[in-house]
Write an enzyme that holds these catalytic residues in place. Structure first.
Site, short mmCIF file in Angstrom:
data_model
loop_
_atom_site.label_atom_id
_atom_site.label_comp_id
_atom_site.label_asym_id
_atom_site.label_seq_id
_atom_site.Cartn_x
_atom_site.Cartn_y
_atom_site.Cartn_z
N SER A 61 0.81 -1.21 0.00
CA SER A 61 0.00 0.00 0.00
C SER A 61 0.84 1.26 0.00
O SER A 61 2.00 1.25 0.43
CB SER A 61 -0.95 0.09 1.20
N ASP A 91 7.36 -8.12 11.82
CA ASP A 91 7.39 -9.57 12.03
C ASP A 91 6.52 -9.92 13.23
O ASP A 91 6.86 -9.59 14.36
CB ASP A 91 8.83 -10.02 12.27
N ASP A 134 6.46 -16.29 14.23
CA ASP A 134 7.72 -17.01 14.38
C ASP A 134 7.47 -18.51 14.28
O ASP A 134 6.41 -19.01 14.71
CB ASP A 134 8.38 -16.71 15.74
#
Length: 805
Positions: free
Chosen positions: A258, A330, A333
């Site tokens: 975006s 992030d 995991d």
């Protein structure tokens, strides 16, 4: 002969009756845009004006009535889309599409979104305005399901309508949140490369954050104030490729990237904030957003809604505007678990062996027997083995995801964003989102501008690299220090008078660079150059900017490549192509020839550089990640990159010059076969097209009825007009994703703010608003987002909702 004629006549009559019946039936399924509807659970008459693009403008005496009516009109245009969206997270697509959807259902049913949604609904404050308004919206959907017309898709797949629930709403948010994540495509691949080839092969990948050379600038002052063995190695990559395939093949589009920027009043001609946003989402039909304008005595919002979501993720009114881009942080995991060699029901932790928790899920499959899924779960999360058919290793790999493992008040957050009173209130609303990570953009009529990153951010132990699959048993890799929201990147009313985001990396906070899967500097650099360059911005200037097709970085790379080639023995056609690339300014317009050459070359260069070491599966996985976009510029200019040598050839070490020359000559040869020997005929419009695909449009006989397009389009990867495609060997670039809307709000003239959808407002193929914006979108045109009631009334049809006695 007479008998044959009679038979032909009878057959003709039968066909005429069938086609007439089909036509009458299809006409009967059209949405109702005028007249009267009687509806329960509203207090007073509510009027809906549908403008010339089918956008409802809802005028009600209170918000509850408005939300009930919104649910009804949203369902009449998008009920099929709602049905698809709510089925993904709980694993219920196989009930519609049979065993071909089973892999998708197995994965999503296993990762726990449905269970998390049930928990979050149970925790809601049932007395809150958020809950009451959301339930009113759900009630409106259900009243349409009970009394409205049945979309043709339900008839074709043979499914009955079911009532909507608030858990469905949360499941929709859950799926969209997972589709934002990039870790599932990246971490397993990087782990394989590290373990199989060694860390030197990752030097070009910039996993230390070194490639984030254009970073979003934080501004904290005055914040919140107004103004190991090959079999195992291959299995890791199978996670990446399998999840990427599931998302790519999903009947509902994932979010991709975006752009957004907000220009402060000192930099605009009229002295008021200008807001721009174009979230990049995979194209589909119907398109992602449903527009609706609500007006009550105490509330007004022109919003963009996901199918089945009661509050808009994008919106504006006369006071403020907001939108979003993907943060790309992030928040997932993976952990390699160590199974107890003496007990298959246990896995190792730092506190000793623990028993797996096992959840059972039953997936119903159309025209087949149901599948019982037994999902193992560790302290880290669900075990991927068994959820991904490609992951057959006996060594379990589990997945931790912030969305399902942290308190996540996403419904309350979205309600708060659409009901904020000021920038401080808005900031507090963003703080409620634990996942997904979003860059939430804000501008208002009081000359405040803001960029605020959402998400529950955390730090790992300094010894741990989150780019790789981690050790689940040592008690170190899974330690996470969650940070207070005040440590999230943001800039509120910065002195440079603009904020922007194009999925690029934020600056470090307290010396810590937040890890993530950020996109390259191309769009960020281009946007920032535009914003710095002038102080008299108008909405018309922003319209041109949001359609900008130029990549100065691609032009720079092209010149570097041309200067590096061994031109000995070049043919006439190769010299012509070389000359064009040398004189390219980076534009990607419909008639541009260099775009065709450049993108064909890119695939050949990537294949000749990376395929020999990675093999087909890992190479395909690499092309699906953001990393490949990040590494092209630094790697292609690096004479010493370890990747240049072809490991398959013996007694020979290839050089950068050799690989680039080989790739360029292959490019010209293949384009000559594809498009002819006249290089002036290699225009971009011949190979760069978009078709908006309906899930049922994949059936060839129904394609022209359900799909919209194809259209030749300008733009390219990583330009502001980001019309994205995968690198392809055949030289055909079918656009997969792009701006899901282009919005421009000028607070000096807010009633004339502009927007566009990729296809149309309605998901009903018989509606005139199914594709009435598609040509405009492809041509880069806009239309008005109306707020002025007098203008709305005089240009709209009227549908009156009467309260049932």
């Amino acid at each position: 002969m007479k008998k044959l004629k009679k038979i032909v006549v009878v057959i003709g009559i039968v066909l005429l009756v069938l086609f007439t019946s089909l036509f009458v039936y299809l006409q009967s399924t059209k949405p109702q845009y005028e007249g009267e509807v009687t509806i329960k659970h509203i207090d007073k008459k509510t009027t809906v004006y549908f403008d010339e693009y089918g956008i409802p403008h809802i005028y009600a005496t209170n918000q509850k009535d408005a939300m009930t009516v919104l649910g009804y009109v949203h369902a009449q245009d998008r009920l099929w889309q709602m049905e698809l969206l709510r089925r993904i997270a709980p694993g219920r697509l196989s009930e519609l599409f049979g065993s071909k959807a089973l892999a998708n259902d197995t994965f999503f049913a296993g990762i726990g979104i449905d269970e998390d949604s049930e928990k979050k609904v149970a925790e809601l404050d049932k007395k809150s305005e958020t809950y009451k308004l959301a339930m009113a919206y759900v009630d409106g959907i259900n009243q349409y399901i009970e009394n409205g017309k049945t979309p043709i898709e339900f008839q074709l797949v043979g499914v009955k309508k079911e009532k909507f629930t608030l858990k469905d709403v949360y499941n929709i948010f859950g799926f969209m949140s997972f589709s934002f994540a990039m870790a599932q495509k990246t971490d397993p691949l990087l782990t394989d490369i590290r373990d199989q080839l060694g860390m030197p092969y990752l030097k070009d990948f910039g996993i230390d954050g070194s490639l984030g050379t254009v970073q979003l600038k934080n501004y904290k002052e005055g914040q919140g104030k107004t103004k190991k063995n090959e079999a195992q190695l291959n299995n890791y990559t199978k996670i990446a490729t399998a999840v990427a395939r599931l998302l790519d093949q999903s009947p509902v589009p994932p979010f991709i990237g975006s752009n957004s920027w907000v220009i402060g009043s000192p930099k605009t001609k009229n002295g008021k904030v200008i807001f721009a946003n174009d979230p990049h989402i995979a194209f589909s039909q119907p398109c992602t957003w449903y527009e609706a304008h609500i007006h009550t005595p105490d509330y007004e919002m022109y919003g963009y809604y996901l199918a089945g979501a009661p509050f808009p993720l994008l919106g504006h009114n006369r006071e403020y505007a907001y939108g979003l881009t993907m943060f790309e942080n992030d928040d997932i995991d993976f952990f390699q678990e160590e199974q107890n060699p003496n007990n298959v029901n246990q896995y190792k932790t730092s506190d000793g062996y623990k028993n797996y928790i096992v959840r059972q899920k039953i997936i119903k499959v159309k025209d087949s027997t149901s599948v019982t899924l037994h999902v193992k779960q560790t302290i880290h999360g669900p075990v991927m083995n068994g959820l991904l058919t490609t992951l057959n290793s006996k060594k379990p790999v589990s997945m931790t995801w912030v969305y399902t493992q942290q308190k996540n008040q996403i419904l309350e957050a979205v309600h708060r964003l659409s009901h904020s009173k000021n920038v401080n209130d808005f900031y507090n609303g963003v703080s409620l989102i634990a996942a997904p990570g979003l860059n939430v953009m804000y501008g208002d009529a009081h000359n405040n501008i803001a960029w605020i990153a959402s998400g529950k951010l955390y730090k790992l132990d300094k010894s741990v690299n989150g780019n790789f699959i981690m050790n689940g048993a040592n008690g170190i890799d899974d330690k996470r220090e969650f940070l207070d929201f005040s440590k999230n990147p943001s800039a509120i009313n910065p002195p440079w008078n603009y904020v922007y985001s194009s999925n690029n990396q934020p600056e470090p906070i307290d010396g810590y660079l937040y890890p993530g899967y950020y996109l390259p500097k191309d769009r960020a650099q281009r946007i920032e150059r535009f914003l710095v360059s002038k102080n008299n911005w108008t909405a018309q200037d922003v319209e041109k900017m949001i359609l900008d097709n130029t990549s100065t970085n691609a032009a720079k790379i092209a010149k570097v490549v041309v200067s590096s080639l061994n031109k000995t023995g070049f043919s006439r056609l190769e010299k012509e192509a070389l000359y064009l690339m040398l004189n390219w300014n980076g534009e990607n317009d419909l008639n541009t020839i260099q775009s065709t050459i450049y993108n064909k070359f890119m695939y050949r260069y990537l294949e000749n550089t990376f395929l020999d070491e990675l093999g087909d599966e890992k190479f395909s996985a690499l092309l699906s990640t953001h990393i490949i976009k990040q590494i092209i510029e630094p790697q292609i200019t690096n004479d010493n990159s370890i990747w240049w040598d072809n490991c398959i050839t013996k007694n020979k070490k290839e050089t950068r010059k050799e690989i680039l020359t080989k790739s360029f000559r292959e490019t010209v040869s293949e384009l000559e076969k594809q498009l002819g020997s006249d290089v002036t005929m290699w225009q971009w419009e011949k190979v760069h097209t978009v078709e908006h695909q309906h899930p049922i449009g994949k059936i060839k006989a129904l394609r022209s009825f359900f799909n919209v397009g194809p259209y030749a389009v300008a733009g390219s990867n990583e330009v502001i007009n980001n019309l994205q495609f995968g690198f392809a060997s055949d030289g055909i670039y079918k656009v997969k994703a792009g701006p899901s809307t282009r919005r421009i709000i000028d607070f000096s003239n807010v009633e004339n703010s502009m927007s566009i959808l990729p296809t149309g407002q309605s998901g009903n193929p018989m509606s005139k608003h199914y594709n009435d914006q598609a040509t405009m979108y492809a041509q880069g045109k806009f239309r008005k987002m109306k707020l002025n009631k007098k203008e709305i009334v005089t240009t709209s049809t009227k549908l009156l909702f009467e309260p049932a006695n």
